[in-house]
Motif scaffolding. Structure first.
Motif, PDB file in Angstrom:
ATOM      1  N   VAL A 135       6.767   2.993 -27.089  1.00 46.06           N
ATOM      2  CA  VAL A 135       5.505   2.505 -26.532  1.00 46.06           C
ATOM      3  C   VAL A 135       5.758   1.208 -25.769  1.00 46.06           C
ATOM      4  O   VAL A 135       6.245   0.232 -26.350  1.00 46.06           O
ATOM      5  CB  VAL A 135       4.464   2.249 -27.636  1.00 46.06           C
ATOM      6  CG1 VAL A 135       3.148   1.776 -27.024  1.00 46.06           C
ATOM      7  CG2 VAL A 135       4.227   3.505 -28.462  1.00 46.06           C
ATOM      8  N   VAL A 136       5.423   1.205 -24.478  1.00 45.91           N
ATOM      9  CA  VAL A 136       5.576  -0.005 -23.667  1.00 45.91           C
ATOM     10  C   VAL A 136       4.229  -0.539 -23.184  1.00 45.91           C
ATOM     11  O   VAL A 136       4.169  -1.555 -22.493  1.00 45.91           O
ATOM     12  CB  VAL A 136       6.497   0.250 -22.458  1.00 45.91           C
ATOM     13  CG1 VAL A 136       7.894   0.636 -22.917  1.00 45.91           C
ATOM     14  CG2 VAL A 136       5.915   1.332 -21.530  1.00 45.91           C
ATOM     15  N   GLY A 137       3.135   0.138 -23.555  1.00 42.52           N
ATOM     16  CA  GLY A 137       1.808  -0.306 -23.165  1.00 42.52           C
ATOM     17  C   GLY A 137       0.755   0.600 -23.774  1.00 42.52           C
ATOM     18  O   GLY A 137       1.077   1.642 -24.361  1.00 42.52           O
ATOM     19  N   VAL A 138      -0.500   0.181 -23.668  1.00 40.91           N
ATOM     20  CA  VAL A 138      -1.644   1.009 -24.071  1.00 40.91           C
ATOM     21  C   VAL A 138      -2.740   0.837 -23.032  1.00 40.91           C
ATOM     22  O   VAL A 138      -2.892  -0.239 -22.446  1.00 40.91           O
ATOM     23  CB  VAL A 138      -2.187   0.638 -25.475  1.00 40.91           C
ATOM     24  CG1 VAL A 138      -1.150   0.920 -26.551  1.00 40.91           C
ATOM     25  CG2 VAL A 138      -2.646  -0.813 -25.532  1.00 40.91           C
ATOM     26  N   ILE A 139      -3.502   1.880 -22.784  1.00 35.85           N
ATOM     27  CA  ILE A 139      -4.576   1.794 -21.788  1.00 35.85           C
ATOM     28  C   ILE A 139      -5.561   0.708 -22.197  1.00 35.85           C
ATOM     29  O   ILE A 139      -6.160   0.760 -23.263  1.00 35.85           O
ATOM     30  CB  ILE A 139      -5.293   3.140 -21.632  1.00 35.85           C
ATOM     31  CG1 ILE A 139      -4.340   4.197 -21.072  1.00 35.85           C
ATOM     32  CG2 ILE A 139      -6.504   2.992 -20.709  1.00 35.85           C
ATOM     33  CD1 ILE A 139      -4.958   5.584 -20.939  1.00 35.85           C
ATOM     34  N   GLY A 140      -5.685  -0.287 -21.334  1.00 36.05           N
ATOM     35  CA  GLY A 140      -6.532  -1.452 -21.590  1.00 36.05           C
ATOM     36  C   GLY A 140      -6.178  -2.539 -20.603  1.00 36.05           C
ATOM     37  O   GLY A 140      -5.514  -2.295 -19.600  1.00 36.05           O
ATOM     38  N   GLY A 141      -6.615  -3.745 -20.874  1.00 35.46           N
ATOM     39  CA  GLY A 141      -6.272  -4.855 -19.985  1.00 35.46           C
ATOM     40  C   GLY A 141      -7.201  -4.950 -18.800  1.00 35.46           C
ATOM     41  O   GLY A 141      -8.418  -5.078 -18.956  1.00 35.46           O
ATOM     42  N   TYR A 142      -6.650  -4.916 -17.598  1.00 35.16           N
ATOM     43  CA  TYR A 142      -7.430  -5.044 -16.369  1.00 35.16           C
ATOM     44  C   TYR A 142      -8.510  -3.973 -16.327  1.00 35.16           C
ATOM     45  O   TYR A 142      -8.240  -2.787 -16.524  1.00 35.16           O
ATOM     46  CB  TYR A 142      -6.496  -4.923 -15.163  1.00 35.16           C
ATOM     47  CG  TYR A 142      -7.184  -5.016 -13.820  1.00 35.16           C
ATOM     48  CD1 TYR A 142      -8.038  -6.078 -13.526  1.00 35.16           C
ATOM     49  CD2 TYR A 142      -6.968  -4.047 -12.846  1.00 35.16           C
ATOM     50  CE1 TYR A 142      -8.662  -6.167 -12.294  1.00 35.16           C
ATOM     51  CE2 TYR A 142      -7.577  -4.133 -11.603  1.00 35.16           C
ATOM     52  CZ  TYR A 142      -8.441  -5.183 -11.331  1.00 35.16           C
ATOM     53  OH  TYR A 142      -9.051  -5.267 -10.109  1.00 35.16           O
ATOM     54  N   GLN A 143      -9.763  -4.387 -16.108  1.00 41.86           N
ATOM     55  CA  GLN A 143     -10.911  -3.487 -16.076  1.00 41.86           C
ATOM     56  C   GLN A 143     -11.013  -2.645 -17.358  1.00 41.86           C
ATOM     57  O   GLN A 143     -11.498  -1.526 -17.341  1.00 41.86           O
ATOM     58  CB  GLN A 143     -10.844  -2.568 -14.847  1.00 41.86           C
ATOM     59  CG  GLN A 143     -10.893  -3.312 -13.536  1.00 41.86           C
ATOM     60  CD  GLN A 143     -10.683  -2.394 -12.346  1.00 41.86           C
ATOM     61  OE1 GLN A 143     -10.049  -1.342 -12.439  1.00 41.86           O
ATOM     62  NE2 GLN A 143     -11.210  -2.794 -11.200  1.00 41.86           N
ATOM     63  N   GLN A 144     -10.568  -3.210 -18.483  1.00 42.97           N
ATOM     64  CA  GLN A 144     -10.535  -2.510 -19.765  1.00 42.97           C
ATOM     65  C   GLN A 144      -9.817  -1.160 -19.644  1.00 42.97           C
ATOM     66  O   GLN A 144     -10.188  -0.168 -20.265  1.00 42.97           O
ATOM     67  CB  GLN A 144     -11.941  -2.345 -20.337  1.00 42.97           C
ATOM     68  CG  GLN A 144     -12.557  -3.681 -20.746  1.00 42.97           C
ATOM     69  CD  GLN A 144     -13.810  -3.532 -21.583  1.00 42.97           C
ATOM     70  OE1 GLN A 144     -14.206  -2.442 -21.960  1.00 42.97           O
ATOM     71  NE2 GLN A 144     -14.448  -4.643 -21.875  1.00 42.97           N
ATOM     72  N   GLY A 145      -8.763  -1.148 -18.835  1.00 44.13           N
ATOM     73  CA  GLY A 145      -7.966   0.055 -18.681  1.00 44.13           C
ATOM     74  C   GLY A 145      -8.119   0.740 -17.350  1.00 44.13           C
ATOM     75  O   GLY A 145      -7.331   1.617 -17.010  1.00 44.13           O
ATOM     76  N   GLY A 146      -9.125   0.337 -16.563  1.00 41.93           N
ATOM     77  CA  GLY A 146      -9.339   0.935 -15.257  1.00 41.93           C
ATOM     78  C   GLY A 146     -10.758   1.394 -15.059  1.00 41.93           C
ATOM     79  O   GLY A 146     -11.358   1.980 -15.964  1.00 41.93           O
ATOM     80  N   ASP A 147     -11.330   1.151 -13.861  1.00 45.42           N
ATOM     81  CA  ASP A 147     -12.698   1.590 -13.597  1.00 45.42           C
ATOM     82  C   ASP A 147     -12.732   2.974 -12.937  1.00 45.42           C
ATOM     83  O   ASP A 147     -13.782   3.432 -12.503  1.00 45.42           O
ATOM     84  CB  ASP A 147     -13.451   0.567 -12.752  1.00 45.42           C
ATOM     85  CG  ASP A 147     -12.815   0.342 -11.382  1.00 45.42           C
ATOM     86  OD1 ASP A 147     -11.824   1.033 -11.045  1.00 45.42           O
ATOM     87  OD2 ASP A 147     -13.301  -0.531 -10.643  1.00 45.42           O
ATOM     88  N   SER A 148     -11.582   3.628 -12.872  1.00 45.38           N
ATOM     89  CA  SER A 148     -11.485   4.995 -12.371  1.00 45.38           C
ATOM     90  C   SER A 148     -10.579   5.778 -13.313  1.00 45.38           C
ATOM     91  O   SER A 148      -9.571   5.250 -13.790  1.00 45.38           O
ATOM     92  CB  SER A 148     -10.889   5.016 -10.960  1.00 45.38           C
ATOM     93  OG  SER A 148     -10.410   6.307 -10.621  1.00 45.38           O
ATOM     94  N   PRO A 149     -10.889   7.050 -13.589  1.00 49.95           N
ATOM     95  CA  PRO A 149     -10.010   7.855 -14.447  1.00 49.95           C
ATOM     96  C   PRO A 149      -8.680   8.201 -13.792  1.00 49.95           C
ATOM     97  O   PRO A 149      -7.817   8.801 -14.421  1.00 49.95           O
ATOM     98  CB  PRO A 149     -10.836   9.112 -14.718  1.00 49.95           C
ATOM     99  CG  PRO A 149     -11.787   9.210 -13.572  1.00 49.95           C
ATOM    100  CD  PRO A 149     -12.100   7.795 -13.193  1.00 49.95           C
ATOM    101  N   ASP A 150      -8.508   7.799 -12.525  1.00 52.71           N
ATOM    102  CA  ASP A 150      -7.288   8.125 -11.784  1.00 52.71           C
ATOM    103  C   ASP A 150      -6.200   7.075 -11.912  1.00 52.71           C
ATOM    104  O   ASP A 150      -5.034   7.348 -11.596  1.00 52.71           O
ATOM    105  CB  ASP A 150      -7.596   8.328 -10.301  1.00 52.71           C
ATOM    106  CG  ASP A 150      -8.548   9.494 -10.061  1.00 52.71           C
ATOM    107  OD1 ASP A 150      -8.523  10.448 -10.865  1.00 52.71           O
ATOM    108  OD2 ASP A 150      -9.316   9.447  -9.086  1.00 52.71           O
ATOM    109  N   VAL A 151      -6.547   5.856 -12.306  1.00 49.09           N
ATOM    110  CA  VAL A 151      -5.573   4.774 -12.425  1.00 49.09           C
ATOM    111  C   VAL A 151      -5.787   4.073 -13.759  1.00 49.09           C
ATOM    112  O   VAL A 151      -6.906   3.660 -14.074  1.00 49.09           O
ATOM    113  CB  VAL A 151      -5.696   3.744 -11.275  1.00 49.09           C
ATOM    114  CG1 VAL A 151      -4.615   2.670 -11.418  1.00 49.09           C
ATOM    115  CG2 VAL A 151      -5.585   4.427  -9.921  1.00 49.09           C
ATOM    116  N   SER A 152      -4.725   3.957 -14.548  1.00 41.87           N
ATOM    117  CA  SER A 152      -4.796   3.317 -15.868  1.00 41.87           C
ATOM    118  C   SER A 152      -3.942   2.058 -15.874  1.00 41.87           C
ATOM    119  O   SER A 152      -2.878   2.008 -15.244  1.00 41.87           O
ATOM    120  CB  SER A 152      -4.291   4.277 -16.952  1.00 41.87           C
ATOM    121  OG  SER A 152      -5.055   5.462 -16.986  1.00 41.87           O
TER     122      SER A 152
END
Length: 280
Positions: A237-254
């Motif tokens: 594991v090198v990351g988890v969906i989150g951070g900038y825009q709580q993981g992204g404001d589009s389902p296309d970019v995480s």
């Protein structure tokens, strides 16, 4: 925000959304975004992969060490699954990593009101259900919902009160916290409106010195906390969906917080605390 499933959000998570609105321009948008689009990877520590890149996620029956995070009511009944988490190797064999905004702000022990179901799919819990009994997050997240600190660890225990540990049942992912990575990766997450997880393989690359980016369609609400997995066996594991825009404001970019010294220190503190709590 596209990633969290709102029934699970606390006031702290709502504050995270407000904090993002006022995030300084240097962290995203305008010329800074254009510069990031053209930036070269900062490192290339992610291992190679034999899998072809994919442009959209696909549903599957899950991985043993990755699962859905459920709300739990006062009687212990599972509610909706609203985020994703994964088991990480630890001395106490009882830690899972997720996005801090999935849980709220403030490290604490006791009833977290959440449970983890590894390998969950189609209503099945093949590796049991594990109650969250402690939460560990960075002070920067607890204090100000800092997007660069949107990661946390949950200590979990057998919901039936047994002595077994989740890692002994599911196995565990290794945690790598050596800074920005670039290379092939697999991302897994649990959309809140489906009963099967989704998976996609593509490249993870730095978005900034503090954030990673993964481009693949099909990661909507509920996939927050989903792991960025690298290595030949896709078990690091090198990351988890989150951070900038709580993981992204589009389902296309995480997006993910870059796992560096802050995450390493948090992991060590969580490991020491959970191991001590488990043995007491």
């Amino acid at each position: 925000m596209a990633r969290p499933s709102y029934p699970l959000l606390t006031l702290s998570a709502v504050a995270a959304g407000l904090a993002i609105v006022s995030w300084p321009p240097s962290a995203g948008g305008g010329a800074a975004e254009a510069a990031r689009q053209a930036a070269r990877p900062l490192s290339d520590t992610a291992a190679g992969s034999a899998h072809a890149p994919e442009s959209s996620s696909g549903a599957f029956d899950g991985l043993p060490a990755v699962g859905a995070l459920f709300e739990v009511d006062g009687s212990g009944k599972l509610g909706d699954h609203s985020c994703t988490a994964s088991v990480v190797d630890s001395p106490g064999r009882d830690l899972v990593v997720t996005a801090a905004h999935c849980v709220g702000g403030g490290s604490r022990r006791g009833d977290i009101g959440m449970a983890f179901a590894p390998g969950y799919h189609n209503g099945q819990t093949p590796y049991g259900v594990w109650r969250a009994v402690a939460f560990y997050d960075p002070p920067e997240w607890a204090g100000s919902s800092d997007p660069d600190s949107d990661v946390g660890f949950l200590q979990v225990t057998d919901v039936n009160g047994g002595a077994k540990r989740v890692q002994d049942v599911t196995g565990a992912m290794s945690l790598e916290a050596d800074g920005p990575v670039s290379g092939p990766a697999r991302v897994v997450g649990y959309p809140s409106d489906t009963e099967r997880p989704v998976s996609c393989r593509n490249r993870v690359e730095p978005y900034s010195t503090t954030q990673l980016r993964f481009t693949c369609g099909g990661f909507p609400n509920g996939t927050s906390g989903g792991p960025f997995l690298t290595g030949d066996d896709e078990k690091t594991v090198v990351g988890v969906i989150g951070g900038y825009q709580q993981g992204g404001d589009s389902p296309d970019v995480s997006y993910s917080v870059t796992f560096g010294s802050k995450v390493k220190d948090l992991y060590q503190a969580a490991s020491a605390s959970s191991a001590a709590g488990s043995s007491s």
